[in-house]
Structures are given as C-alpha cells and as structure tokens.
Design a protein around this motif. Structure first.
Motif, PDB file in Angstrom:
ATOM      1  N   LEU A 120       0.885  -1.267  -0.137  1.00  0.00           N
ATOM      2  CA  LEU A 120      -0.017  -0.024  -0.202  1.00  0.00           C
ATOM      3  C   LEU A 120       0.976   1.250  -0.011  1.00  0.00           C
ATOM      4  O   LEU A 120       0.888   2.167  -0.884  1.00  0.00           O
ATOM      5  CB  LEU A 120      -0.861   0.139   1.049  1.00  0.00           C
ATOM      6  CG  LEU A 120      -2.027   1.300   1.371  1.00  0.00           C
ATOM      7  CD1 LEU A 120      -2.846   1.341   0.133  1.00  0.00           C
ATOM      8  CD2 LEU A 120      -2.762   1.108   2.732  1.00  0.00           C
ATOM      9  N   THR A 121       1.923   1.224   0.820  1.00  0.00           N
ATOM     10  CA  THR A 121       2.551   2.309   0.750  1.00  0.00           C
ATOM     11  C   THR A 121       3.372   2.759  -0.386  1.00  0.00           C
ATOM     12  O   THR A 121       3.572   3.624  -0.942  1.00  0.00           O
ATOM     13  CB  THR A 121       3.994   2.280   2.045  1.00  0.00           C
ATOM     14  OG1 THR A 121       3.103   2.247   3.246  1.00  0.00           O
ATOM     15  CG2 THR A 121       4.754   3.405   2.080  1.00  0.00           C
ATOM     16  N   GLU A 122       4.055   1.580  -0.768  1.00  0.00           N
ATOM     17  CA  GLU A 122       4.758   1.723  -2.151  1.00  0.00           C
ATOM     18  C   GLU A 122       3.964   2.244  -3.585  1.00  0.00           C
ATOM     19  O   GLU A 122       4.022   2.999  -4.270  1.00  0.00           O
ATOM     20  CB  GLU A 122       5.309   0.448  -2.409  1.00  0.00           C
ATOM     21  CG  GLU A 122       6.487   0.245  -3.481  1.00  0.00           C
ATOM     22  CD  GLU A 122       7.608   1.191  -3.093  1.00  0.00           C
ATOM     23  OE1 GLU A 122       8.323   1.925  -3.964  1.00  0.00           O
ATOM     24  OE2 GLU A 122       7.833   1.455  -1.933  1.00  0.00           O
ATOM     25  N   ALA A 123       2.639   1.426  -3.442  1.00  0.00           N
ATOM     26  CA  ALA A 123       1.672   1.653  -4.382  1.00  0.00           C
ATOM     27  C   ALA A 123       1.142   3.454  -4.414  1.00  0.00           C
ATOM     28  O   ALA A 123       1.068   3.857  -5.507  1.00  0.00           O
ATOM     29  CB  ALA A 123       0.503   0.993  -4.261  1.00  0.00           C
ATOM     30  N   ARG A 124       1.017   3.695  -3.042  1.00  0.00           N
ATOM     31  CA  ARG A 124       0.401   5.140  -3.234  1.00  0.00           C
ATOM     32  C   ARG A 124       1.684   6.212  -3.538  1.00  0.00           C
ATOM     33  O   ARG A 124       1.322   7.170  -3.946  1.00  0.00           O
ATOM     34  CB  ARG A 124       0.281   5.430  -1.769  1.00  0.00           C
ATOM     35  CG  ARG A 124      -0.972   4.825  -0.962  1.00  0.00           C
ATOM     36  CD  ARG A 124      -2.247   5.812  -1.273  1.00  0.00           C
ATOM     37  NE  ARG A 124      -3.371   5.213  -0.350  1.00  0.00           N
ATOM     38  CZ  ARG A 124      -4.349   5.215  -1.075  1.00  0.00           C
ATOM     39  NH1 ARG A 124      -4.861   5.254  -2.342  1.00  0.00           N
ATOM     40  NH2 ARG A 124      -5.672   4.567  -0.291  1.00  0.00           N
ATOM     41  N   SER A 125       2.833   5.656  -3.422  1.00  0.00           N
ATOM     42  CA  SER A 125       4.071   6.733  -3.787  1.00  0.00           C
ATOM     43  C   SER A 125       4.346   6.385  -5.074  1.00  0.00           C
ATOM     44  O   SER A 125       4.833   7.275  -5.821  1.00  0.00           O
ATOM     45  CB  SER A 125       5.170   6.611  -2.828  1.00  0.00           C
ATOM     46  OG  SER A 125       5.602   5.388  -2.815  1.00  0.00           O
ATOM     47  N   THR A 126       4.519   5.276  -5.659  1.00  0.00           N
ATOM     48  CA  THR A 126       4.958   5.152  -6.976  1.00  0.00           C
ATOM     49  C   THR A 126       3.965   4.050  -7.867  1.00  0.00           C
ATOM     50  O   THR A 126       4.495   3.841  -9.030  1.00  0.00           O
ATOM     51  CB  THR A 126       6.071   4.138  -6.691  1.00  0.00           C
ATOM     52  OG1 THR A 126       5.932   2.972  -6.437  1.00  0.00           O
ATOM     53  CG2 THR A 126       7.384   4.906  -6.066  1.00  0.00           C
ATOM     54  N   GLY A 127       2.686   4.112  -7.611  1.00  0.00           N
ATOM     55  CA  GLY A 127       1.851   3.056  -8.267  1.00  0.00           C
ATOM     56  C   GLY A 127       1.310   3.740  -9.447  1.00  0.00           C
ATOM     57  O   GLY A 127       0.957   3.045 -10.384  1.00  0.00           O
ATOM     58  N   ALA A 128       1.354   5.066  -9.758  1.00  0.00           N
ATOM     59  CA  ALA A 128       0.721   5.623 -10.856  1.00  0.00           C
ATOM     60  C   ALA A 128       1.463   5.330 -12.088  1.00  0.00           C
ATOM     61  O   ALA A 128       2.834   5.159 -12.264  1.00  0.00           O
ATOM     62  CB  ALA A 128       0.667   7.263 -10.856  1.00  0.00           C
TER      63      ALA A 128
END
Length: 164
Positions: free
Chosen positions: A61-69
């Motif tokens: 979740l943390t990774e996706a919120r910061s680099t998931g776009a």
C-alpha cells in the motif's frame, strides 16, 4: 475439591445482569460488518493473514501510494486495500479483547462447575455413608443418586479421581 470451605464463586448472576450481558453482546454483533459470515468451505479456502503478510500488504500500500501511478492496473483499488487493512487491525484488537473475555467466561464456568460437582460428590458420599449405616430415608436417595456412577461400572462408588 480439597477444601469445602473454599468457594471462589458463590453468587448467582441476577436476571437483569444476564439480560444486560446478552443485550451488550447482541449490540456488538449488530455493529459487526455485514456479509462477514463464512461457510466451512470458505473458511478453509480463504487466505489467512499473519504478521508477515500484514506487513507485506502495508508495504505494498505504501509503495503503491507513492509510485503506483502508471504501474498499477486501473482495477487495483488502493482505497479497498487500505480499508481492508484498517478494519483488519480494528478487528484484530477486538478479537483480542473478546478472546480475553471468553477465557474469563470459560474459567468462571470451570470454577463453578468444579465447585458444584465437588460439593455434589461430598453430599452424595454422605448419602452413601448414611445408607451403609442404615440411616432412615438415606437408602432411597442413595439409590436414586448412584445411577450416575453405576453407568460407569463403579457400583455406585465415586471414582477416586472425582473425590479430589
């Protein structure tokens, strides 16, 4: 029961207290999310989450919120993931408290049962001794009560383990 004068639980819950406890349990059940009952097959097939899997999901979740776009497919809903993790943590805390409560209920029930069975055995032994001694009216009561032990092949005698 080695000490007849020890009676850790010597009370009866009032009907009002029992009603209040039941109402509070019903209120808690009513607050639980709907659609959260599983069949045995579902329980067996759903993945459980342990500490490592929870940390992994939080890291995703943390990774996706910061680099998931631009990386995540549009059907990956991070809000769903975050909500599921949040409610998991909430339910984990609730489960811990409910388990503590359940253990107290089981312990109190065991104490009460132990004391009741122990005292009943002591009283039964008095009927047995009185019957053996020819005390009036003791034999008929003893005969009614000894059925409990006759069925175990003990000839109406309390097993030694049950006299403790």
């Amino acid at each position: 029961m080695s000490n007849l004068s020890e009676n850790r639980i010597n009370l009866v819950l009032t009907p009002a207290d029992v009603a209040t406890i039941k109402q509070n349990i019903d209120a808690i059940v009513a607050l639980m999310p709907e659609n959260t009952t599983l069949t045995d097959t579902q329980r067996a097939s759903y993945m459980a989450i342990n500490v490592n899997n929870k940390v992994y999901a939080e890291n995703v979740l943390t990774e996706a919120r910061s680099t998931g776009a631009g990386i995540l497919a549009p059907y990956v809903n991070l809000d769903f993931l975050e909500n599921d993790l949040t409610v998991f943590k909430q339910l984990d805390e609730i489960e811990s408290k409910v388990n503590n409560l359940l253990q107290r209920v089981k312990d109190a029930k065991r104490i009460a049962g132990h004391e009741a069975y122990g005292m009943a055995n002591k009283a039964y032994k008095n009927y047995q001794d009185a019957s053996d001694a020819g005390v009036a009216n003791a034999k008929s009561s003893y005969d009614k009560l000894k059925v409990r032990f006759d069925s175990n092949g003990n000839s109406g005698r309390i097993p030694a383990a049950d006299l403790q």
